[in-house]
Write an enzyme that holds these catalytic residues in place. Sequence first.
Site, short mmCIF file in Angstrom:
data_model
loop_
_atom_site.label_atom_id
_atom_site.label_comp_id
_atom_site.label_asym_id
_atom_site.label_seq_id
_atom_site.Cartn_x
_atom_site.Cartn_y
_atom_site.Cartn_z
N MET A 102 19.85 99.85 75.97
CA MET A 102 18.72 99.59 76.85
C MET A 102 18.99 100.17 78.23
SD MET A 102 17.90 95.61 75.88
CE MET A 102 19.60 95.07 76.11
N ILE A 159 25.71 92.84 75.16
CA ILE A 159 26.81 93.50 75.85
C ILE A 159 26.35 93.97 77.22
CG2 ILE A 159 28.47 95.41 75.77
CD1 ILE A 159 28.19 95.39 72.73
N GLY A 189 20.15 96.95 82.49
CA GLY A 189 20.81 97.97 81.68
C GLY A 189 21.94 97.44 80.83
N SER A 190 21.88 97.63 79.52
CA SER A 190 22.87 97.01 78.66
C SER A 190 22.72 97.48 77.21
CB SER A 190 22.72 95.48 78.74
OG SER A 190 21.35 95.14 78.68
N ARG A 191 23.23 96.67 76.27
CA ARG A 191 23.22 97.07 74.86
C ARG A 191 23.30 95.84 73.96
NH1 ARG A 191 28.35 100.51 72.68
NH2 ARG A 191 28.60 99.46 70.68
#
Length: 234
Positions: A102, A159, A189-191
Amino acid sequence: MSIVDSVTKAMVPIHREGWPFIAIALVATLVVGYFISPLFWIGLFFTGWVCYFFRDPSRVTPVGDGLVVSPADGVVSQVGMARPPLELELGTEPLMRVSIFMNVFNCHVNRAPIGGRIVRVAYRAGKFLNAELDKASDDNERNGLVIEAGDTRIGVVQIAGLVARRIVCFVREGESLSAGERFGLIRFGSRLDVYFPVGTQPKVALGQTMIAGETLLADLAQPQGTAQTLTRVS
């Protein structure tokens, strides 16, 4: 339908986690803009972006036994076998994993990939590396859930990324979720990693755009096969 009704229907809801940040951005804009008027417009644009980041649109989740949907908006960055985090207690053997990256322009509200009972919630402190890197799964700050539906267990890991500094989880062990229901959020912002049962064949491709709560990741009710390990190429 009146103009007011049309505008109201078109407006995208903002998640409650975003209101403190929006308030801070707006107050800062007014204060700075009072003394330096050109900065008012820059601050107003930034405030608008904060509103956009914390948007929480409605989603229509497909219904069906064995359907696994995307828990996040973003792009598929990895598909392949990987060992799940030990704290999830899903064993030490590699499982099929789909990673969704993301960026700061994606909607960051996370949704349950399947309906079921939460049997595990585990947080682990860590680094803030670029979330697209494979080692981010091991080194970065993360929060993992295991959702159980009958004999099926799905692992979902939030994450933190290079910019993200806060993982929010709304649920606890023992609670039940419906597929597509909101369970958390990651700021800026991440995953998300999804770990599937042994033998699962994902129905996604590298670089494919995901819509949380809507895009199908896998159909566990269909015969499964052997999947190839794939990693996004820059």
